[in-house]
Design a protein around this motif. Structure first.
Motif, PDB file in Angstrom:
ATOM      1  N   ALA A 175      19.967  42.473  18.872  1.00  0.00           N
ATOM      2  CA  ALA A 175      19.904  42.253  20.547  1.00  0.00           C
ATOM      3  C   ALA A 175      21.287  42.523  21.050  1.00  0.00           C
ATOM      4  CB  ALA A 175      19.793  40.761  20.681  1.00  0.00           C
ATOM      5  N   MET A 176      22.271  42.323  20.254  1.00  0.00           N
ATOM      6  CA  MET A 176      23.759  42.618  20.784  1.00  0.00           C
ATOM      7  C   MET A 176      24.061  44.057  20.857  1.00  0.00           C
ATOM      8  SD  MET A 176      24.896  39.870  21.911  1.00  0.00           S
ATOM      9  CE  MET A 176      26.331  40.608  22.669  1.00  0.00           C
ATOM     10  N   HIS A 179      32.232  42.891  25.686  1.00  0.00           N
ATOM     11  CA  HIS A 179      31.242  41.968  26.323  1.00  0.00           C
ATOM     12  C   HIS A 179      30.434  41.165  25.648  1.00  0.00           C
ATOM     13  CE1 HIS A 179      27.592  43.935  24.506  1.00  0.00           C
ATOM     14  NE2 HIS A 179      28.208  45.074  24.506  1.00  0.00           N
ATOM     15  N   GLY A 180      29.662  40.082  26.669  1.00  0.00           N
ATOM     16  CA  GLY A 180      29.348  38.812  25.805  1.00  0.00           C
ATOM     17  C   GLY A 180      27.876  39.221  25.635  1.00  0.00           C
ATOM     18  N   GLY A 181      27.160  37.970  25.614  1.00  0.00           N
ATOM     19  CA  GLY A 181      25.659  38.369  25.042  1.00  0.00           C
ATOM     20  C   GLY A 181      24.751  37.801  26.434  1.00  0.00           C
ATOM     21  N   GLY A 182      25.084  36.961  26.990  1.00  0.00           N
ATOM     22  CA  GLY A 182      24.093  36.502  28.222  1.00  0.00           C
ATOM     23  C   GLY A 182      22.659  36.202  27.502  1.00  0.00           C
ATOM     24  N   SER A 183      21.765  36.821  28.015  1.00  0.00           N
ATOM     25  CA  SER A 183      20.259  36.684  27.594  1.00  0.00           C
ATOM     26  C   SER A 183      19.942  37.545  26.287  1.00  0.00           C
ATOM     27  CB  SER A 183      19.343  36.975  28.718  1.00  0.00           C
ATOM     28  OG  SER A 183      19.413  38.459  29.008  1.00  0.00           O
ATOM     29  N   PHE A 184      21.020  38.352  26.024  1.00  0.00           N
ATOM     30  CA  PHE A 184      20.804  38.990  24.702  1.00  0.00           C
ATOM     31  C   PHE A 184      21.648  38.324  23.772  1.00  0.00           C
ATOM     32  CE2 PHE A 184      19.919  42.188  27.907  1.00  0.00           C
ATOM     33  CZ  PHE A 184      18.946  42.980  27.231  1.00  0.00           C
ATOM     34  N   GLY A 185      21.155  37.922  22.561  1.00  0.00           N
ATOM     35  CA  GLY A 185      22.137  37.159  21.618  1.00  0.00           C
ATOM     36  C   GLY A 185      21.967  35.816  21.470  1.00  0.00           C
ATOM     37  N   HIS A 186      22.141  35.104  22.512  1.00  0.00           N
ATOM     38  CA  HIS A 186      22.338  33.759  22.571  1.00  0.00           C
ATOM     39  C   HIS A 186      20.930  33.174  22.418  1.00  0.00           C
ATOM     40  CE1 HIS A 186      26.338  33.063  23.681  1.00  0.00           C
ATOM     41  NE2 HIS A 186      26.280  34.090  24.716  1.00  0.00           N
ATOM     42  N   HIS A 187      19.888  33.553  22.764  1.00  0.00           N
ATOM     43  CA  HIS A 187      18.662  33.035  22.460  1.00  0.00           C
ATOM     44  C   HIS A 187      18.144  33.392  21.132  1.00  0.00           C
ATOM     45  CE1 HIS A 187      17.055  32.234  26.576  1.00  0.00           C
ATOM     46  NE2 HIS A 187      18.021  33.152  26.985  1.00  0.00           N
ATOM     47  N   ASN A 188      18.281  34.382  20.713  1.00  0.00           N
ATOM     48  CA  ASN A 188      18.105  34.947  19.184  1.00  0.00           C
ATOM     49  C   ASN A 188      18.908  33.731  18.357  1.00  0.00           C
ATOM     50  OD1 ASN A 188      18.457  37.212  20.842  1.00  0.00           O
ATOM     51  ND2 ASN A 188      16.895  38.012  19.420  1.00  0.00           N
ATOM     52  N   THR A 202      23.748  40.172  32.632  1.00  0.00           N
ATOM     53  CA  THR A 202      22.675  40.047  32.272  1.00  0.00           C
ATOM     54  C   THR A 202      21.842  38.847  33.002  1.00  0.00           C
ATOM     55  OG1 THR A 202      22.737  38.428  30.530  1.00  0.00           O
ATOM     56  CG2 THR A 202      22.847  40.520  29.832  1.00  0.00           C
ATOM     57  N   ALA A 203      20.554  38.745  33.180  1.00  0.00           N
ATOM     58  CA  ALA A 203      19.818  37.774  33.799  1.00  0.00           C
ATOM     59  C   ALA A 203      19.893  36.589  32.603  1.00  0.00           C
ATOM     60  CB  ALA A 203      18.433  38.086  34.292  1.00  0.00           C
ATOM     61  N   LYS A 204      20.742  35.596  32.709  1.00  0.00           N
ATOM     62  CA  LYS A 204      20.881  35.089  31.588  1.00  0.00           C
ATOM     63  C   LYS A 204      19.863  33.944  31.304  1.00  0.00           C
ATOM     64  CE  LYS A 204      24.818  32.646  28.878  1.00  0.00           C
ATOM     65  NZ  LYS A 204      26.285  32.468  28.839  1.00  0.00           N
ATOM     66  N   ASP A 205      19.116  33.524  32.285  1.00  0.00           N
ATOM     67  CA  ASP A 205      17.922  32.610  32.142  1.00  0.00           C
ATOM     68  C   ASP A 205      16.434  33.429  31.632  1.00  0.00           C
ATOM     69  OD1 ASP A 205      17.984  33.821  34.619  1.00  0.00           O
ATOM     70  OD2 ASP A 205      17.019  32.254  35.480  1.00  0.00           O
ATOM     71  N   ARG A 206      16.612  34.585  31.558  1.00  0.00           N
ATOM     72  CA  ARG A 206      15.634  35.435  31.141  1.00  0.00           C
ATOM     73  C   ARG A 206      15.742  36.263  29.806  1.00  0.00           C
ATOM     74  NH1 ARG A 206      14.307  37.437  36.385  1.00  0.00           N
ATOM     75  NH2 ARG A 206      13.506  39.428  35.535  1.00  0.00           N
ATOM     76  N   PRO A 207      15.147  35.836  28.581  1.00  0.00           N
ATOM     77  CA  PRO A 207      15.380  36.688  27.479  1.00  0.00           C
ATOM     78  C   PRO A 207      15.476  38.222  27.540  1.00  0.00           C
ATOM     79  CG  PRO A 207      14.085  34.917  26.878  1.00  0.00           C
ATOM     80  CD  PRO A 207      14.008  34.733  28.431  1.00  0.00           C
ATOM     81  N   GLU A 208      16.737  38.883  27.140  1.00  0.00           N
ATOM     82  CA  GLU A 208      16.797  40.351  26.859  1.00  0.00           C
ATOM     83  C   GLU A 208      16.641  40.902  28.143  1.00  0.00           C
ATOM     84  OE1 GLU A 208      15.992  42.212  23.482  1.00  0.00           O
ATOM     85  OE2 GLU A 208      16.808  40.238  22.501  1.00  0.00           O
ATOM     86  N   THR A 209      17.193  40.654  29.349  1.00  0.00           N
ATOM     87  CA  THR A 209      16.921  41.045  30.569  1.00  0.00           C
ATOM     88  C   THR A 209      18.149  41.409  31.225  1.00  0.00           C
ATOM     89  OG1 THR A 209      15.202  39.595  31.128  1.00  0.00           O
ATOM     90  CG2 THR A 209      15.937  40.738  32.965  1.00  0.00           C
TER      91      THR A 209
END
Ligand SMILES: Nc1ncnc2c1ncn2[C@@H]1O[C@H](COP(=O)(O)OP(=O)(O)OP(=O)(O)O)[C@@H](O)[C@H]1O
Ligand SMILES: C=C(C)CCOP(=O)(O)O
Length: 244
Positions: A78-79, A45-54, A12-19
């Motif tokens: 999100a995950m 798989h991990g979360g990256g920009s999915f899950g961590h922001h939430n 994922t693009a970790k700095d942009r939510p859900e991307t």
């Protein structure tokens, strides 16, 4: 048998939510589809920009939980969305990928210890599937529900399934020393503790220090490497940093 984690920061693009990082996920899926022989593979798989922001928005971590089902389902949802992307890319390449959602499968006890039954994963493997788990929410005695990281799931699976090889594909080519050179081998946490930091992006589960600590506790040898090392890891080599 191999347990492989695709870091959320890679796919994922970790700095942009859900991307999603579609190109990176496609490269990872290509490498998995090229795995030869009949070796069993479990993907996490991990979360990256999915899950961590939430999780961060709801104030939920691996130790601080919530009893608000809507919050738990926001993070879990999100995950699951990211899980569907990962499975979709694998299916497109004829990898027989099927989901396992940890929220419905395991729990933590009052000490925060993870209990993850693996009968379904073992049966899936025996029947030729590639189980794909993900960092998730998990019921936690005394806390409601907390986050379980993909790294913790990797460790639990590696132990329960007696994995031969464990790989963490992350956004860095390995664990880096003070001069940003890849450390070849780590067998002692204290020897590298000062160079191990948190993640640069929003991450509720501990970054590199948590990874090294978790992997050092395993029987199986583990590797941390970047996307460019994934194909060689799956081919039996030891790219990046070896943790034993
Ligand atoms: N010594 C170090 N060597 C390499 N990376 C480090 C180090 N210290 C801290 N880091 C950070 O750790 C990050 C990797 O951890 P992170 O938890 O983001 O990875 P991931 O597992 O790929 O992603 P996710 O947790 O979303 O699944 C790197 O991007 C880097 O910012
Ligand atoms: C934030 C959530 C829900 C999952 C985190 O998993 P990780 O990216 O492997 O740490």
């Amino acid at each position: 048998m191999i347990v492989l984690k695709l870091g959320g920061s890679v796919i994922t693009a970790k700095d942009r939510p859900e991307t999603l990082d579609g190109d990176a996920l496609a490269r990872a899926a290509d490498a998995i589809a090229a795995l030869e022989g009949d070796e069993d593979l479990v993907v996490v798989h991990g979360g990256g920009s999915f899950g961590h922001h939430n999780a961060s928005e709801h104030g939920v971590t691996t130790t601080a939980g919530t009893r608000d089902a809507t919050a738990a389902l926001d993070i879990h949802g999100a995950m699951k969305t990211l899980n569907q992307f990962v499975i979709g890319r694998l299916l497109e390449r004829d990898v027989e990928a099927v989901p396992v959602h940890p929220f419905s499968a395991g729990h933590r006890d009052g000490e925060g210890e993870l209990d993850l039954p693996t009968g379904q994963v073992e049966t899936m493997l025996a029947e030729g599937f590639v189980p794909v788990l993900h960092g998730d929410m998990i019921a936690h005695a005394g806390e409601g529900a907390t986050v379980v990281s993909g790294d913790e799931l990797v460790a639990a699976l590696a132990r329960a399934l007696e994995a031969d090889r464990v790989g963490l594909c992350s956004t860095v080519p390995g664990v880096l020393d003070g001069e940003d050179a890849v450390i070849d081998r780590i067998d002692d946490f204290d020897a590298v503790a000062d160079v191990l930091g948190a993640s640069e992006a929003t991450d509720v589960t501990g970054g590199m220090a948590g990874k090294v600590r978790t992997l050092l506790g395993l029987e199986a040898e583990a590797s941390i490497f970047g996307l460019e090392g994934l194909a060689s890891f799956l081919a039996g080599e030891n790219p990046g940093t070896t943790i034993d």
